[in-house]
Scaffold this motif. Structure first.
Motif, PDB file in Angstrom:
ATOM      1  N   THR A 110     -15.187   4.095  -2.003  1.00 39.14           N
ATOM      2  CA  THR A 110     -16.187   3.832  -2.891  1.00 39.14           C
ATOM      3  C   THR A 110     -17.082   2.778  -2.913  1.00 39.14           C
ATOM      4  O   THR A 110     -16.507   1.660  -2.381  1.00 39.14           O
ATOM      5  CB  THR A 110     -15.709   4.063  -4.471  1.00 39.14           C
ATOM      6  N   ASP A 111     -18.289   2.830  -3.285  1.00 44.22           N
ATOM      7  CA  ASP A 111     -18.972   1.659  -3.419  1.00 44.22           C
ATOM      8  C   ASP A 111     -20.163   2.046  -4.273  1.00 44.22           C
ATOM      9  O   ASP A 111     -20.698   3.157  -4.382  1.00 44.22           O
ATOM     10  CB  ASP A 111     -19.747   1.076  -1.985  1.00 44.22           C
ATOM     11  N   LEU A 137       0.717  -0.976  -0.073  1.00 40.92           N
ATOM     12  CA  LEU A 137      -0.080  -0.029   0.061  1.00 40.92           C
ATOM     13  C   LEU A 137       0.733   1.165   0.149  1.00 40.92           C
ATOM     14  O   LEU A 137       1.794   1.349   0.690  1.00 40.92           O
ATOM     15  CB  LEU A 137      -0.923  -0.091   1.494  1.00 40.92           C
ATOM     16  N   GLY A 138       0.647   2.300  -0.742  1.00 41.41           N
ATOM     17  CA  GLY A 138       1.218   3.509  -0.853  1.00 41.41           C
ATOM     18  C   GLY A 138       0.443   4.505  -0.079  1.00 41.41           C
ATOM     19  O   GLY A 138      -0.281   4.040   1.173  1.00 41.41           O
ATOM     20  N   GLN A 139       0.462   5.743  -0.004  1.00 40.73           N
ATOM     21  CA  GLN A 139      -0.259   6.896   0.788  1.00 40.73           C
ATOM     22  C   GLN A 139      -1.500   7.340   0.360  1.00 40.73           C
ATOM     23  O   GLN A 139      -2.187   8.228   0.870  1.00 40.73           O
ATOM     24  CB  GLN A 139       0.747   8.039   1.052  1.00 40.73           C
ATOM     25  N   ARG A 140      -1.663   7.073  -1.138  1.00 44.54           N
ATOM     26  CA  ARG A 140      -2.950   7.805  -1.922  1.00 44.54           C
ATOM     27  C   ARG A 140      -3.600   6.667  -2.342  1.00 44.54           C
ATOM     28  O   ARG A 140      -3.501   5.989  -3.499  1.00 44.54           O
ATOM     29  CB  ARG A 140      -2.473   8.825  -2.814  1.00 44.54           C
ATOM     30  N   VAL A 141      -4.721   6.183  -1.711  1.00 43.93           N
ATOM     31  CA  VAL A 141      -5.265   4.913  -1.675  1.00 43.93           C
ATOM     32  C   VAL A 141      -6.817   5.057  -2.105  1.00 43.93           C
ATOM     33  O   VAL A 141      -7.465   5.794  -1.434  1.00 43.93           O
ATOM     34  CB  VAL A 141      -5.478   4.041  -0.554  1.00 43.93           C
ATOM     35  N   LEU A 142      -7.196   4.438  -3.129  1.00 33.68           N
ATOM     36  CA  LEU A 142      -8.503   4.151  -3.784  1.00 33.68           C
ATOM     37  C   LEU A 142      -9.143   3.061  -3.276  1.00 33.68           C
ATOM     38  O   LEU A 142      -8.604   1.932  -3.619  1.00 33.68           O
ATOM     39  CB  LEU A 142      -8.676   4.517  -5.183  1.00 33.68           C
ATOM     40  N   GLU A 143     -10.188   2.742  -2.606  1.00 35.73           N
ATOM     41  CA  GLU A 143     -10.883   1.424  -2.295  1.00 35.73           C
ATOM     42  C   GLU A 143     -12.177   1.261  -3.076  1.00 35.73           C
ATOM     43  O   GLU A 143     -13.055   2.069  -3.052  1.00 35.73           O
ATOM     44  CB  GLU A 143     -11.011   1.303  -0.771  1.00 35.73           C
ATOM     45  N   ILE A 144     -11.958   0.241  -3.808  1.00 34.38           N
ATOM     46  CA  ILE A 144     -13.252   0.067  -4.589  1.00 34.38           C
ATOM     47  C   ILE A 144     -14.028  -1.048  -3.940  1.00 34.38           C
ATOM     48  O   ILE A 144     -13.672  -2.061  -3.731  1.00 34.38           O
ATOM     49  CB  ILE A 144     -12.738  -0.632  -6.004  1.00 34.38           C
ATOM     50  N   GLY A 145     -15.447  -0.800  -3.707  1.00 33.57           N
ATOM     51  CA  GLY A 145     -16.170  -1.807  -2.941  1.00 33.57           C
ATOM     52  C   GLY A 145     -15.874  -1.754  -1.536  1.00 33.57           C
ATOM     53  O   GLY A 145     -15.595  -2.933  -0.901  1.00 33.57           O
ATOM     54  N   ALA A 146     -15.814  -0.544  -0.852  1.00 32.94           N
ATOM     55  CA  ALA A 146     -15.509  -0.514   0.484  1.00 32.94           C
ATOM     56  C   ALA A 146     -16.661  -1.007   1.523  1.00 32.94           C
ATOM     57  O   ALA A 146     -16.219  -1.420   2.849  1.00 32.94           O
ATOM     58  CB  ALA A 146     -15.306   1.125   0.787  1.00 32.94           C
ATOM     59  N   GLY A 147     -17.884  -1.030   0.999  1.00 32.05           N
ATOM     60  CA  GLY A 147     -18.731  -1.844   1.998  1.00 32.05           C
ATOM     61  C   GLY A 147     -19.112  -0.973   3.018  1.00 32.05           C
ATOM     62  O   GLY A 147     -19.397   0.148   2.959  1.00 32.05           O
ATOM     63  N   THR A 176      -2.413   3.618  -5.216  1.00 33.70           N
ATOM     64  CA  THR A 176      -2.776   2.241  -4.868  1.00 33.70           C
ATOM     65  C   THR A 176      -4.115   2.301  -5.091  1.00 33.70           C
ATOM     66  O   THR A 176      -5.081   3.173  -4.545  1.00 33.70           O
ATOM     67  CB  THR A 176      -2.495   2.016  -3.368  1.00 33.70           C
ATOM     68  N   VAL A 177      -4.828   1.189  -5.732  1.00 36.38           N
ATOM     69  CA  VAL A 177      -6.114   0.738  -5.744  1.00 36.38           C
ATOM     70  C   VAL A 177      -6.252  -0.399  -4.878  1.00 36.38           C
ATOM     71  O   VAL A 177      -5.673  -1.592  -5.252  1.00 36.38           O
ATOM     72  CB  VAL A 177      -6.718   0.864  -7.081  1.00 36.38           C
ATOM     73  N   VAL A 178      -7.087  -0.492  -4.143  1.00 33.13           N
ATOM     74  CA  VAL A 178      -7.545  -1.849  -3.251  1.00 33.13           C
ATOM     75  C   VAL A 178      -8.797  -2.435  -3.990  1.00 33.13           C
ATOM     76  O   VAL A 178      -9.784  -1.438  -3.620  1.00 33.13           O
ATOM     77  CB  VAL A 178      -7.602  -1.438  -1.625  1.00 33.13           C
ATOM     78  N   THR A 227     -10.671  14.647   7.264  1.00 30.59           N
ATOM     79  CA  THR A 227     -10.690  15.345   6.094  1.00 30.59           C
ATOM     80  C   THR A 227      -9.573  14.704   5.098  1.00 30.59           C
ATOM     81  O   THR A 227      -9.913  15.170   3.929  1.00 30.59           O
ATOM     82  CB  THR A 227      -9.974  16.713   6.539  1.00 30.59           C
ATOM     83  N   ASN A 228      -8.887  13.797   5.244  1.00 33.32           N
ATOM     84  CA  ASN A 228      -7.989  12.824   4.389  1.00 33.32           C
ATOM     85  C   ASN A 228      -9.178  11.835   3.522  1.00 33.32           C
ATOM     86  O   ASN A 228      -8.504  11.339   2.644  1.00 33.32           O
ATOM     87  CB  ASN A 228      -7.057  12.518   4.938  1.00 33.32           C
ATOM     88  N   VAL A 229     -10.348  11.680   4.018  1.00 32.47           N
ATOM     89  CA  VAL A 229     -11.151  10.600   3.436  1.00 32.47           C
ATOM     90  C   VAL A 229     -12.257  11.197   2.606  1.00 32.47           C
ATOM     91  O   VAL A 229     -13.111  12.099   3.304  1.00 32.47           O
ATOM     92  CB  VAL A 229     -11.611   9.623   4.608  1.00 32.47           C
ATOM     93  N   ALA A 230     -12.154  10.752   1.270  1.00 35.66           N
ATOM     94  CA  ALA A 230     -13.451  11.201   0.604  1.00 35.66           C
ATOM     95  C   ALA A 230     -14.210   9.990   0.380  1.00 35.66           C
ATOM     96  O   ALA A 230     -13.934   8.865   0.118  1.00 35.66           O
ATOM     97  CB  ALA A 230     -12.957  11.745  -0.784  1.00 35.66           C
ATOM     98  N   ILE A 231     -15.598   9.936   0.133  1.00 36.64           N
ATOM     99  CA  ILE A 231     -16.513   9.007  -0.216  1.00 36.64           C
ATOM    100  C   ILE A 231     -17.241   9.432  -1.582  1.00 36.64           C
ATOM    101  O   ILE A 231     -17.827  10.422  -1.648  1.00 36.64           O
ATOM    102  CB  ILE A 231     -17.640   8.787   1.037  1.00 36.64           C
ATOM    103  N   ARG A 232     -17.367   8.202  -2.041  1.00 42.66           N
ATOM    104  CA  ARG A 232     -18.183   8.498  -3.585  1.00 42.66           C
ATOM    105  C   ARG A 232     -18.690   7.119  -3.993  1.00 42.66           C
ATOM    106  O   ARG A 232     -18.354   6.165  -3.683  1.00 42.66           O
ATOM    107  CB  ARG A 232     -16.832   8.807  -4.570  1.00 42.66           C
ATOM    108  N   SER A 233     -19.560   7.240  -5.110  1.00 42.03           N
ATOM    109  CA  SER A 233     -20.137   6.263  -5.504  1.00 42.03           C
ATOM    110  C   SER A 233     -19.503   5.768  -6.766  1.00 42.03           C
ATOM    111  O   SER A 233     -18.982   6.584  -7.643  1.00 42.03           O
ATOM    112  CB  SER A 233     -21.806   6.688  -5.797  1.00 42.03           C
ATOM    113  N   LEU A 234     -19.342   4.473  -6.744  1.00 41.94           N
ATOM    114  CA  LEU A 234     -18.477   4.066  -8.170  1.00 41.94           C
ATOM    115  C   LEU A 234     -18.872   2.577  -8.337  1.00 41.94           C
ATOM    116  O   LEU A 234     -19.237   1.747  -7.652  1.00 41.94           O
ATOM    117  CB  LEU A 234     -16.841   4.017  -7.829  1.00 41.94           C
ATOM    118  N   THR A 235     -19.140   2.307  -9.716  1.00 45.88           N
ATOM    119  CA  THR A 235     -19.635   0.968 -10.296  1.00 45.88           C
ATOM    120  C   THR A 235     -18.710   0.720 -11.348  1.00 45.88           C
ATOM    121  O   THR A 235     -18.843   1.312 -12.222  1.00 45.88           O
ATOM    122  CB  THR A 235     -21.151   1.065 -10.710  1.00 45.88           C
ATOM    123  N   LEU A 236     -18.030  -0.349 -11.127  1.00 47.75           N
ATOM    124  CA  LEU A 236     -17.024  -0.803 -12.283  1.00 47.75           C
ATOM    125  C   LEU A 236     -18.020  -1.484 -13.424  1.00 47.75           C
ATOM    126  O   LEU A 236     -19.079  -1.947 -13.224  1.00 47.75           O
ATOM    127  CB  LEU A 236     -16.284  -1.926 -11.788  1.00 47.75           C
TER     128      LEU A 236
END
Length: 210
Positions: free
Chosen positions: A36-37, A9-19, A77-79, A54-63
């Motif tokens: 995202t979820d 993991l790096g320092q700038r992370v996107l999680e896809i399907g965070a639930g 990083t993408v998790v 403040t370092n966390v953003a929440i978004r809707s995302l569908t692959l």
């Protein structure tokens, strides 16, 4: 799981399907985290859980419909854990993930393995497929990722998943089985020392060429 993946993991992370944010809680102290979820209810829960960070953003995302604006986040990083198997167009999803990563960025992926144990549990959970190591190698290459690490995970879970989903043909994991799973967690730390093994899941780390 976090212990197994942390070194990638790096320092700038996107999680896809965070639930509901189970893994996200381990990521939240990184420099920048985008959770995202596709589920509106989960997105709402994530906003409540991480309100004030403040370092966390929440978004809707569908692959595979990844927002092109994510490139401005300079993600390293993408998790994506137990998500890709739900997506019919997994190849285009991998292509889209690669586009939002900075050069040298990594995709940290966990997917169910061993198509031979696909059963009623998979169908109930909406799994389109279970993967082989060879298939993941091919899909990573087609997306332009350099596969830097690949391993099976959860050797102990293979028999139970096959038994429940293919012999008993259940559509829910029995409560007792979940208790056994918790009891087996220490074995997940030990299985990495087995040189040749299979597992219920595959961990695949892909790197975007610099």
């Amino acid at each position: 799981m976090y212990e197994r993946l942390a070194r990638w993991l790096g320092q700038r992370v996107l999680e896809i399907g965070a639930g509901i944010g189970t893994m996200s809680a381990f990521l939240a102290d990184h420099e920048r985290v985008v959770l995202t979820d596709p589920d509106v209810g989960y997105v709402t829960k994530l906003r409540e859980r991480f309100r004030g960070r403040t370092n966390v953003a929440i978004r809707s995302l569908t692959l595979p419909d990844v927002d092109g604006q994510l490139t401005s986040e300079r993600l390293d990083t993408v998790v994506c854990l137990n998500v890709l198997e739900h997506v019919r167009d997994d190849q285009n999803s991998l292509d889209a993930i690669k586009r939002v990563l900075v050069p040298g960025g990594r995709l940290v992926l966990l997917v169910p393995a061993l198509p031979a144990i696909y059963g009623t549990l998979d169908a109930e959970l909406g799994h389109v497929r279970r993967y082989t190591a060879r298939e993941l190698r091919q899909k990573y290459a087609a997306a332009g990722f350099r596969l830097v690490y690949l391993e099976y995970f959860n050797l102990a879970g293979i028999f139970g998943w096959w038994l429940v989903g293919n012999v008993l043909r259940r559509r829910l994991i029995p409560t007792g089985a979940l208790a056994v799973y918790d009891w087996l967690v220490p074995l997940f730390r030990l299985e990495r020392f087995i040189p040749w093994r299979l597992g219920q899941s595959l961990i695949a780390i892909g790197e975007k060429p610099a």
